[in-house]
Enzyme design. Structure first.
Site, PDB file in Angstrom:
ATOM      1  N   ASN A 136     124.576  -5.429 153.901  1.00 36.28           N
ATOM      2  CA  ASN A 136     124.452  -4.035 153.560  1.00 36.28           C
ATOM      3  C   ASN A 136     125.420  -3.188 154.548  1.00 36.28           C
ATOM      4  OD1 ASN A 136     123.256  -4.070 156.179  1.00 36.28           O
ATOM      5  ND2 ASN A 136     120.989  -3.360 155.393  1.00 36.28           N
ATOM      6  N   HIS A 138     125.643  -3.548 157.900  1.00 38.05           N
ATOM      7  CA  HIS A 138     124.971  -3.328 159.124  1.00 38.05           C
ATOM      8  C   HIS A 138     126.060  -4.086 160.225  1.00 38.05           C
ATOM      9  CE1 HIS A 138     121.957  -6.577 158.760  1.00 38.05           C
ATOM     10  NE2 HIS A 138     122.850  -7.256 159.811  1.00 38.05           N
ATOM     11  N   GLU A 143     121.603  -0.263 160.928  1.00 35.08           N
ATOM     12  CA  GLU A 143     121.178  -0.025 159.601  1.00 35.08           C
ATOM     13  C   GLU A 143     121.610   1.116 158.929  1.00 35.08           C
ATOM     14  OE1 GLU A 143     120.447  -2.915 158.227  1.00 35.08           O
ATOM     15  OE2 GLU A 143     118.417  -3.724 158.953  1.00 35.08           O
TER      16      GLU A 143
HETATM   17  C1  GLP Z   1     121.987 -10.158 161.714  1.00 35.70           C
HETATM   18  C2  GLP Z   1     122.577  -9.873 163.020  1.00 35.70           C
HETATM   19  C3  GLP Z   1     123.977  -9.268 162.878  1.00 35.70           C
HETATM   20  C4  GLP Z   1     124.933 -10.119 161.888  1.00 35.70           C
HETATM   21  C5  GLP Z   1     124.196 -10.082 160.624  1.00 35.70           C
HETATM   22  C6  GLP Z   1     124.841 -10.806 159.697  1.00 35.70           C
HETATM   23  O1  GLP Z   1     120.980  -9.344 161.047  1.00 35.70           O
HETATM   24  N1  GLP Z   1     121.730  -8.607 163.826  1.00 35.70           N
HETATM   25  O2  GLP Z   1     124.797  -9.123 164.107  1.00 35.70           O
HETATM   26  O3  GLP Z   1     126.228  -9.698 161.917  1.00 35.70           O
HETATM   27  O4  GLP Z   1     122.876 -10.250 160.649  1.00 35.70           O
HETATM   28  O5  GLP Z   1     124.453 -12.277 159.837  1.00 35.70           O
HETATM   29  P1  GLP Z   1     125.124 -13.642 159.147  1.00 35.70           P
HETATM   30  O6  GLP Z   1     126.092 -14.037 159.933  1.00 35.70           O
HETATM   31  O7  GLP Z   1     124.131 -14.759 159.246  1.00 35.70           O
HETATM   32  O8  GLP Z   1     125.500 -13.204 157.722  1.00 35.70           O
END
Ligand code: GLP
Length: 249
Positions: A136, A138, A143
């Protein structure tokens, strides 16, 4: 915003590790801003390999992590404290006292947040901040929201994030509903920002980051306003981008 597109996840991870390693070679007491999630795991693996080969020395490096779940103890295997030690810190010669991760267990979360930002400021700011990106859009745990939040703060996680992160937990009910995250201002205090993205599930978030309006509903879109941002992404994450807007490496 520079965009480098790598063939696949492994190439992206190697490139990202090379950039961190160049930073540390150029400035041995670099301040690194670090991220969790599955995306940077390959980068950390490469950094550990480089360390084992004697190519990089972390003895003077200091680190600040982006975020941590709220009220999840350090020894919980899903805490970001645990993640960072398992994937990086336990395998390199960083000094314990040089590691900074928000403490989601601090009874006074406001003090925790204020002192985290203060510590970053006192040290002169982060040299390079690694970011992943949520489906999304973030960044850290900033968020989609009605406004950008400047400082480190306690955040309510969105249903979509809780769902996305539930893959690491036994059940969705075990996923914390809140987290402590660096704010957009804390992230922007970094001299350089390197955002990593891999896989088609990130293609839309990447597209919105690059071409969309700057809006707190797409937190990563604000990166357009920082003057030293590099996106290191793989081909799958780049599928919605125009070829002339990136360099294939
Ligand atoms: C989490 C972390 C983020 C990260 C995101 C994506 O919620 N807080 O810092 O960038 O998710 O995660 P992933 O790399 O597992 O897709």
């Amino acid at each position: 915003m520079r965009i480098l597109v790598c063939k696949n996840y492994d190439e992206m991870s190697k490139k990202a590790a090379q950039i961190i390693s160049s930073q540390v070679i150029l400035k041995s007491d670099s301040i690194l801003g670090l991220a969790t999630g599955s995306t940077p795991i390959g980068m950390y693996k490469n950094l550990v390999d480089m360390y084992n080969k004697g190519e990089i020395d972390f003895s003077e490096v200091k680190t600040f992590n982006l975020d941590e779940y709220y009220q999840l103890p350090k020894d919980n295997i899903q805490s970001y404290y645990y993640f960072m030690h398992k994937n990086l810190f336990n395998h390199i010669n960083i000094k314990k006292e040089n590691i900074n991760i928000p403490n989601g267990m601090n009874g006074d979360v406001e003090i925790e947040c204020a002192s985290y930002d203060e510590a970053i400021k006192n040290i002169g700011g982060v040299d390079i901040q690694v970011l992943g990106i949520g489906n999304n859009a973030h960044i850290g745990f900033n968020e989609p929201n009605d406004a950008f939040i400047k400082n480190t703060h306690l955040v309510d996680l969105k249903e979509s994030t809780i769902e996305a992160n539930s893959r690491f937990f036994d059940s969705i009910d075990d996923v914390p509903k809140k987290a402590v995250t660096m704010g957009i201002g804390s992230i922007f205090a970094s001299k350089k920002i390197m955002l990593l993205a891999s896989g088609e599930c990130k293609a839309e978030a990447v597209y919105n980051t690059v071409y969309g309006d700057v809006t707190p509903q797409v937190p990563s879109s604000i990166l357009k306003f920082h003057n030293d941002v590099i996106l290191i992404i793989d081909e799958a994450a780049a599928t919605k981008l125009n070829k002339e807007d990136y360099k294939l490496i």
